[in-house]
Motif scaffolding. Structure first.
Motif, PDB file in Angstrom:
ATOM      1  N   VAL A 198       2.625  -0.074 -13.247  1.00 59.24           N
ATOM      2  CA  VAL A 198       3.564  -0.248 -12.135  1.00 59.24           C
ATOM      3  C   VAL A 198       4.913  -0.706 -12.660  1.00 59.24           C
ATOM      4  O   VAL A 198       5.972  -0.191 -12.267  1.00 59.24           O
ATOM      5  CB  VAL A 198       3.006  -1.257 -11.111  1.00 59.24           C
ATOM      6  N   GLU A 203       6.592   2.149 -14.552  1.00 57.87           N
ATOM      7  CA  GLU A 203       7.084   3.195 -13.645  1.00 57.87           C
ATOM      8  C   GLU A 203       8.491   2.917 -13.151  1.00 57.87           C
ATOM      9  O   GLU A 203       9.302   3.821 -12.963  1.00 57.87           O
ATOM     10  CB  GLU A 203       6.126   3.312 -12.453  1.00 57.87           C
ATOM     11  N   ILE A 242       4.777  -2.858  -5.384  1.00 56.33           N
ATOM     12  CA  ILE A 242       3.431  -2.301  -5.180  1.00 56.33           C
ATOM     13  C   ILE A 242       3.446  -1.237  -4.080  1.00 56.33           C
ATOM     14  O   ILE A 242       2.837  -0.166  -4.216  1.00 56.33           O
ATOM     15  CB  ILE A 242       2.433  -3.438  -4.856  1.00 56.33           C
ATOM     16  N   TYR A 293       4.918   1.978  -5.397  1.00 59.56           N
ATOM     17  CA  TYR A 293       4.016   2.678  -6.301  1.00 59.56           C
ATOM     18  C   TYR A 293       2.903   3.378  -5.518  1.00 59.56           C
ATOM     19  O   TYR A 293       2.503   4.504  -5.846  1.00 59.56           O
ATOM     20  CB  TYR A 293       3.422   1.699  -7.311  1.00 59.56           C
ATOM     21  N   LEU A 312      -3.811  -2.293  -7.984  1.00 64.40           N
ATOM     22  CA  LEU A 312      -2.503  -2.558  -8.583  1.00 64.40           C
ATOM     23  C   LEU A 312      -2.215  -4.036  -8.803  1.00 64.40           C
ATOM     24  O   LEU A 312      -1.488  -4.392  -9.728  1.00 64.40           O
ATOM     25  CB  LEU A 312      -1.398  -1.949  -7.718  1.00 64.40           C
TER      26      LEU A 312
END
Length: 539
Positions: free
Chosen positions: A165, A168, A184, A187, A286
């Protein structure tokens, strides 16, 4: 020691190490021949070492002592009760209030001043080591430091997030709860499924005592250190309960909002700890809050599966900028673990003399790092390190069995931090060693954050008062404080999941009901007990 205790291994190993006196009960001739031998039986957890273990052989050659390890699996209380009932104790035992209560441990407070290394080591903590009856029985094994304490990983509380995460979104610095859930959510929008399963943004463990991620975050995000069961005003040193305060309401309201959005696991708070770890090991969860040691099995599993990007990194979150986080702390001096000397030991003085010698850096290095040239090397700057071959070999159980004295060292008095030559007292804290054990993925991940270890995500620990952490104070069973604590835990277990899942329009009403139920637990009795412990620690 009486003959009813035997070594609990297939080979029935006795490891011989010699010291100043004999503990043998053989013939007069044997006593004369072995009058310099000290025989010590040790009741402890851990693994039985091999008969040819080189560290014990090294101690044997120089210190002349003999050990018989009586090891146990589980908590050992069954074996302790047997010892107490029979009056048949090993010479040394790992710490146990049960043995103390049954009169099986030798008071040490009058003996300690005669042993300079031990006394210097424990002197600042003698009051904390003293039991209610005025005696000292336990020699703490962890938490006493010297030099620089090098923390490479925070094994305590944090908010965890998948490394993927953070990768990214370009390795952002996240400091607040809002930023955490925002990332979060973004994502999840990009990847609604992972590994063929629906992506879960956040989950919670509420399994008995494994509820750290459910009950501890409010105090931490408000800037308090991790006392766990209360918060303490640093100015007045007075404890108070935070469970129904605004700092807690703010956290659970946020969780309620995220649950309503579908970010939080529908089965959060109702899965067992085993199911929780299994869920974290699948790669589609996550984030969560917890203590690192409590979820490490999931990270290890993900690493072994080559899913390093799905393993978790712990970060500190606060409610808003300007709050100084205190997630990380130095190991508190352990008052409930270490070695005791039993009333069956023929010479407690000789045991203390041995422990005094083993506190010297020479022996501490042998017990923690091994033998120079075989288990580690020394570079041109005097820093200890291992070769890749050494590291691989030393991770095997067979190597530990033959080359490590961990069964003894685990509960011995020990130095933590750094030795006088600047080397870390344990391999994992030596920067070069820590970095050499990283995967290429993790090494690059840390470089992208311009830091050298996982501990660098957190601020350095602040010096804490003598009573910290208060979670180590445990009231006696059946007292008003213990009953209140048990009731409060049960209330949190039952009601906080309802608060989180009730829907935002019902949150205020459900929160009120929770607070009313919580008030009935009598937790003020526990807080009173905490304040008594705090004041006693400061006196």
């Amino acid at each position: 020691m009486k003959t009813s205790f035997k070594v609990l291994t297939k080979t029935g190993i006795l490891l011989l190490l010699f010291f100043l006196i004999t503990g043998c009960k053989g013939s007069t001739e044997e006593k004369e021949e072995k009058q310099d031998i000290l025989h010590l039986s040790v009741f402890t957890d851990g693994e039985q070492p091999s008969v040819d273990n080189k560290i014990y052989q090294k101690l044997k050659e120089e210190l002349n002592v003999e050990f018989e390890f009586v090891t146990y699996v589980g908590d050992g209380d069954k074996e302790r009760k047997t010892m107490a009932a029979s009056g048949d104790y090993t010479d040394i035992l790992d710490a146990s209030e049960l043995i103390i209560d049954r009169g099986g441990a030798v008071p040490l407070e009058e003996l300690l001043p005669d042993y300079p290394n031990l006394y210097r080591h424990y002197e600042p903590y003698l009051d904390l080591m003293t039991e209610e009856d005025g005696h000292i029985y336990i020699l703490p094994d962890y938490g006493i430091t010297q030099g620089e304490v090098q923390i490479r990983s925070n094994w305590r509380s944090g908010f965890f997030i998948q490394k993927a995460v953070l990768s990214e979104f370009g390795y952002p610095e996240i400091t607040t709860l809002e930023e955490y859930f925002s990332l979060i959510e973004q994502y999840m929008e990009r990847y609604p499924e992972l590994y063929g399963k629906k992506t879960i943004g956040y989950t919670i463990c509420n399994d008995g005592s494994s509820d750290y991620g459910l009950v501890n975050p409010p105090a931490l995000m408000a800037g308090y250190p991790n006392n766990g069961n209360c918060i303490v005003d640093p100015e007045t040193n007075l404890a108070s309960d935070f469970r129904t305060d605004d700092i807690s309401k703010r956290f659970y309201r946020k969780l309620c909002e995220e649950y309503e959005k579908g970010v939080i696991d529908p089965e959060a708070c109702i899965i067992s700890h085993e199911q929780y770890i299994g869920r974290l090991s699948q790669g589609n969860v996550l984030g969560f809050a917890d203590e690192a040691w409590n979820i490490n099995d999931a990270n290890v599993y993900l690493g072994k599966k080559g899913m390093n990007e799905r393993s978790y990194v712990s970060i500190p979150l606060v409610y808003e900028e300007g709050i100084r986080e205190q997630y990380m702390d130095y190991n508190a001096v352990s008052m409930t673990s270490g070695f005791m000397i039993s009333v069956d030991c023929e010479s407690p003085e000789r045991v203390l003399e041995l422990f005094d010698i083993l506190l010297d850096e020479k022996w501490q290095k042998l017990l923690s790092w091994g033998i120079e040239g075989e288990d580690y090397l020394v570079d041109e700057n005097g820093m200890f390190y291992r070769t890749p071959e050494m590291r691989v070999e030393q991770y095997t159980k067979d190597w530990t069995y033959r080359n490590s004295a961990e069964t003894l060292f685990a509960h011995l008095p020990k130095i933590e931090g750094t030795y006088s030559d600047g080397n870390a007292t344990d391999m994992g804290s030596q920067l070069r060693e820590f970095q050499e054990t990283l995967t290429e993925y993790d090494r690059q991940f840390l470089e992208n954050y311009h830091i050298t270890s996982w501990g660098d995500f957190f601020l350095d620990p602040l010096e804490q008062p003598a009573y910290f952490p208060t979670w180590r104070f445990s009231p006696t069973d059946g007292t008003p404080a213990e009953i209140a604590s048990s009731k409060a835990t049960a209330c949190n277990t039952a009601w906080l999941p309802r608060v989180i899942t009730c829907g935002t329009e019902n949150f205020d009403d459900m929160w009120r009901q929770y607070c009313e139920e919580y008030e009935q637990t009598g937790y003020e009795n526990f807080i009173q007990y905490m304040n008594e412990c705090i004041q006693e620690s400061l006196s």
